[in-house]
Design an enzyme around this catalytic site. Structure first.
Site, PDB file in Angstrom:
ATOM      1  N   SER A 109      -4.089  -5.274   8.414  1.00 51.11           N
ATOM      2  CA  SER A 109      -3.113  -5.490   7.344  1.00 51.11           C
ATOM      3  C   SER A 109      -2.934  -6.971   7.050  1.00 51.11           C
ATOM      4  CB  SER A 109      -1.770  -4.869   7.722  1.00 51.11           C
ATOM      5  OG  SER A 109      -1.319  -5.417   8.924  1.00 51.11           O
ATOM      6  N   GLU A 121      -5.277  -0.465  -0.266  1.00 49.08           N
ATOM      7  CA  GLU A 121      -5.636  -1.826  -0.657  1.00 49.08           C
ATOM      8  C   GLU A 121      -7.090  -2.038  -0.230  1.00 49.08           C
ATOM      9  OE1 GLU A 121      -2.924  -5.882  -0.643  1.00 49.08           O
ATOM     10  OE2 GLU A 121      -3.070  -4.774   1.214  1.00 49.08           O
ATOM     11  N   ASN A 126       1.180  -7.395   1.716  1.00 46.48           N
ATOM     12  CA  ASN A 126       1.983  -8.031   2.763  1.00 46.48           C
ATOM     13  C   ASN A 126       2.399  -9.451   2.394  1.00 46.48           C
ATOM     14  OD1 ASN A 126       2.278  -5.850   4.349  1.00 46.48           O
ATOM     15  ND2 ASN A 126       0.578  -6.308   5.720  1.00 46.48           N
ATOM     16  N   HIS A 163      -7.186  -1.078   3.623  1.00 47.88           N
ATOM     17  CA  HIS A 163      -5.829  -1.194   4.170  1.00 47.88           C
ATOM     18  C   HIS A 163      -4.960  -0.039   3.692  1.00 47.88           C
ATOM     19  CE1 HIS A 163      -1.803  -3.558   4.308  1.00 47.88           C
ATOM     20  NE2 HIS A 163      -1.947  -2.767   5.348  1.00 47.88           N
TER      21      HIS A 163
END
Ligand SMILES: CCCCCCCCCCC/C=C/C(=O)SCCNC(=O)CCNC(=O)[C@H](O)C(C)(C)COP(=O)(O)OP(=O)(O)OC[C@H]1O[C@@H](n2cnc3c(N)ncnc32)[C@H](O)[C@@H]1OP(=O)(O)O
Length: 725
Positions: A428, A461, A499, A449
């Site tokens: 991540s 992702e 993130n 991800h």
């Protein structure tokens, strides 16, 4: 088809006296203005011709219609298309021309009839469908209402309660259910659709079948008092579930008017509110999301090269923890055979157990049969070594965030997997170039991800490095589609897109609390804004271990703009690690219900003294609007960096990433769309002011400063962005 027109209809009159009008507007035969105006003139011709006794409406290439052409709403919103007279389509064309005609019409539905498509069919005097066709009124999901008569005809065909369920949830029903509800008159195989519809239309002419105008039906409507109670309950539920949206309540007003004052008044009310909702901000946001979501699979330089996705026949997953088992679940649910690898029997058993539990929960809820459970589980095989990796087409590594462990795994994969195998990591935060450092397979290394729980959360992702081949991206996009995820392709960097946007949000919340803001008020304001939960409740849910590991990556990579709060590490030291330990920012009971903890103060005060922060009277008394600005403008700032760096190629991709990865409310259109609705100038000025008072955490990035100083939209394409893709 004329390239200047968007869709058309064609009419053929048979020797049986039936005029068949076909809607043609690929790919889903949406009802564009051109289609609707053509339909009207075909109808007028059919009604005036002596050789036409009845009319059948159908859609080309196995699809009746996906509804009104959604881009038409955008044209009206932007003012590039003038809206026709209020009620022109629903009253003038569908009701007064079609339904009230002296010649009957039958809808021949194949594949789907959604929104305006189903509404058009309900204005016909009967509906014949093929098995499995999707029938629904999903308009509320787009911020509009079923404004082609759907608020009036659906309750009259299926009853008020079922109509409310279909309209408020936007969920379609299949033809078979539609038949049992009374929405569909007959379900016939595809090959018999047109002949049955033609015969049915002639039978209506001959009075062998009833000539029904749905709008005049009353037999399915409950008595007035009961109807009012049902609508009152629906309003209460709607207010609770969609407190920031007006259009569902406006839709209920149209329904109620029809029931209380009759269908004509109902149609007029529907036309009035239908035209009003188009200009609501929430509608603009939802329509933007519809097209942006479909736009994520269009990646310049990748999906425009004519590459065909390769067939992925078998997938291996390394690591059977929460993420690995969730990913395995998502894959086997879409019929991919999966090998799950762990380091020992105990971990392997636990991993397989997690997958089993994920599926069993579906069996318990009734959404999966026992047979399907067995069949799905049979696609999963466990392994303790790499021998079975020799014929896999894709591997997804999902072990803990430890760079050297991942490097070793990728070096091993290179040895055991076939040359064509895609080597994906579910990391991540970690830079993929580092993960693949010990291999010569950079072109097939990619990030996949997933978000936890991976079998439930919709976002995938897809992270590409400078070396990842376009073919690998196309392959992964195809897998994403098959496992029903919304993919967003982003560039490689610490934290990728989601993130990186997430981090400043939780950081801003910690910053405010250290200066005296109440964490529970922050959570409440953020929830009211439309997030599924506030930042503190979220930290508890994710767990402090993950929060600290992620923070460490950010502190290392972006030290100049990371706010280092000790609140979480202090609680962790005291064995409060979030919901899993029943104590974090909140206290949790047996049912995982959260309640505020007065002891939290102690940790906040200690963290405050460690960081040297002072209580700021201004921040103690923040209004809800100020809380939202101070927590989300830093997110906008980071989204701007991600966009300017070329990590995301389109601002709309960040909107989708924020909605599906962070839970940002869809009706606000996503982070960049929302920011533009506020204005870059204002956001820039607020961040600039806070950075002068509170430091670099709030400092606007160069991209925001440039656009903000001109008041330019943040979502406008980045010319010559320093692309890292
Ligand atoms: C005259 C109007 C002005 C007066 C105002 C009156 C008041 C308002 C009254 C409005 C009443 C009617 C409203 C409506 O009908 S709104 C539309 C309702 N329909 C839907 O919500 C369906 C949306 N589409 C889907 O759910 C799916 O696309 C579908 C199930 C149909 C197919 O799914 P699939 O996965 O196979 O494919 P995609 O989703 O990728 O779609 C393929 C491409 O088709 C485009 N598309 C789909 N539906 C529409 C549509 N209704 N309008 C325009 N375009 C549509 C989609 O964007 C994809 O395009 P690309 O390939 O280019 O990405």
């Amino acid at each position: 088809m004329d390239s200047r027109t968007k869709g058309k209809t064609v009419m053929e009159v048979g020797s049986d006296g039936v005029a068949v009008i076909t809607l043609i507007n690929p790919p889903v035969n949406s009802l564009s203005f051109d289609v609707l105006y053509n339909l009207k003139s075909n109808y007028e011709e059919a009604l005036s011709r002596n050789d036409v006794k009845a009319i059948v409406i159908t859609g080309a290439k196995g699809k009746f219609s996906g509804g009104f052409d959604i881009s038409g709403f955008g044209e009206i919103q932007k003012g590039t298309r003038k809206e026709p007279k209020v009620g022109y389509i629903s009253i003038d064309i569908l009701t007064d021309l079609l339904e009230a005609a002296r010649k009957p019409s039958v809808a021949a539905i194949d594949g789907l009839a959604l929104g305006g498509g189903l509404e058009l069919s309900m204005a016909c005097h009967a509906r014949i469908s093929t098995p499995g066709a999707q029938l629904g009124l999903p308009e509320l999901q787009l911020g509009v209402i079923p404004g082609f008569g759907g608020t009036q005809r659906l309750p009259r065909l299926v009853g008020l309660t079922k109509a409310l369920e279909m309209i408020l949830t936007s969920k379609p029903v299949r033809a078979e259910e539609g038949h049992s509800l009374g929405l569909i008159d007959a379900v016939v195989p595809s090959a018999e659709l047109l002949t049955t519809a033609r015969r049915w239309a002639l039978d209506i002419v001959e009075r062998r079948k009833p000539w029904i105008s749905s709008v005049l039906k009353t037999d399915k409507l409950p008595p007035l008092g009961e109807a009012r109670e049902i609508l009152k309950f629906a309003r209460g539920q709607t207010r609770k579930q969609a407190p920031n949206m007006k259009h569902p309540l406006m839709c209920l007003d149209a329904l109620e008017t029809g029931i209380v004052s009759g269908p004509r008044a109902g149609l007029e009310k529907e036309a009035e509110v239908g035209s009003q909702v188009i200009s609501l901000d929430t509608t603009k946001g939802l329509i933007h999301v519809f097209f942006s979501q479909r736009g994520t699979v269009k990646v310049p330089g990748v999906t425009d090269r004519g590459l065909i996705p390769r067939k992925i026949k078998k997938v291996a997953i390394i690591g059977g923890g929460l993420m690995g088992s969730g990913i395995a679940t998502a894959l086997i649910l879409s019929n991919y055979p999966v090998i799950l690898k762990e380091v020992n029997e105990k971990f392997l058993e636990a991993g397989i157990g997690r997958v089993k539990a994920n599926l069993q929960s579906r069996v318990r809820k009734g959404s999966m049969s026992k047979e399907k459970f067995e069949k799905t589980m049979s696609l999963l095989k466990g392994s303790l070594d790499y021998e079975s990796f020799r014929d896999v087409d894709m591997v997804i590594e999902a072990v803990i965030e430890n760079i050297s462990l991942k490097q070793q795994i990728f070096a091993d994969l290179e040895k055991y997997c076939p040359q064509h195998c895609i080597l994906a990591s579910n990391t991540s935060t970690i830079d993929l170039n580092k993960i693949g450092e010990r291999t010569k397979s950079q072109d097939r290394i990619v990030g996949a991800h997933f978000f936890s729980p991976a079998h439930v959360m919709p976002l995938l992702e897809i992270v590409r490095t400078n070396h990842t081949s376009a073919q690998v991206i196309v392959d992964l996009l195809d897998v994403g589609k098959k496992i029903k995820k919304t993919p967003v392709v982003v560039g490689n960097c610490t934290g990728f897109a989601v993130n990186r946007m997430f981090f400043p949000y939780t950081q801003a919340a910690m910053f405010l609390v250290e200066r005296g803001a109440d964490p529970y008020l922050i959570d409440s304001a953020v929830s009211k804004f439309g997030m599924p939960m506030g930042p503190f409740r979220l930290c508890d849910l994710v767990g402090f271990g993950v929060a600290i590991a992620t923070a460490t990556q950010f502190i290392e990579n972006f030290p100049e703009r990371t706010y280092k709060s000790m609140i979480i590490p202090l609680m962790q030291e005291d064995k409060r690690a979030g919901e899993a330990t029943r104590k974090g920012f909140y206290l949790y009971d047996d049912k995982r219900k959260a309640k505020p903890d007065p002891e939290l103060k102690k940790y906040i005060e200690k963290a405050r003294s460690m960081s040297g922060a002072n209580v700021d009277p201004k921040l103690v008394k923040l209004s809800e609007k100020e809380i939202i600005e101070m927590t989300f403008f830093p997110v906008v700032n980071e989204a701007c960096r991600v966009f300017a760096e070329g990590i995301a190629v389109k601002a709309a991709d960040l909107d989708i990433a924020a909605i599906f990865g962070m839970g940002f409310p869809p009706y606000r259109g996503g982070i960049m769309f929302w920011a533009d609705s506020i204005g870059s100038k204002y956001i820039y000025s607020r961040l600039d002011e806070w950075s002068k008072t509170y430091g670099d955490f709030f400092k606007p990035c160069a991209f925001l400063a440039e656009r903000g100083s001109k008041g330019a939209p943040l979502s406008a394409p980045v010319e010559q962005a320093r692309s890292r893709l």
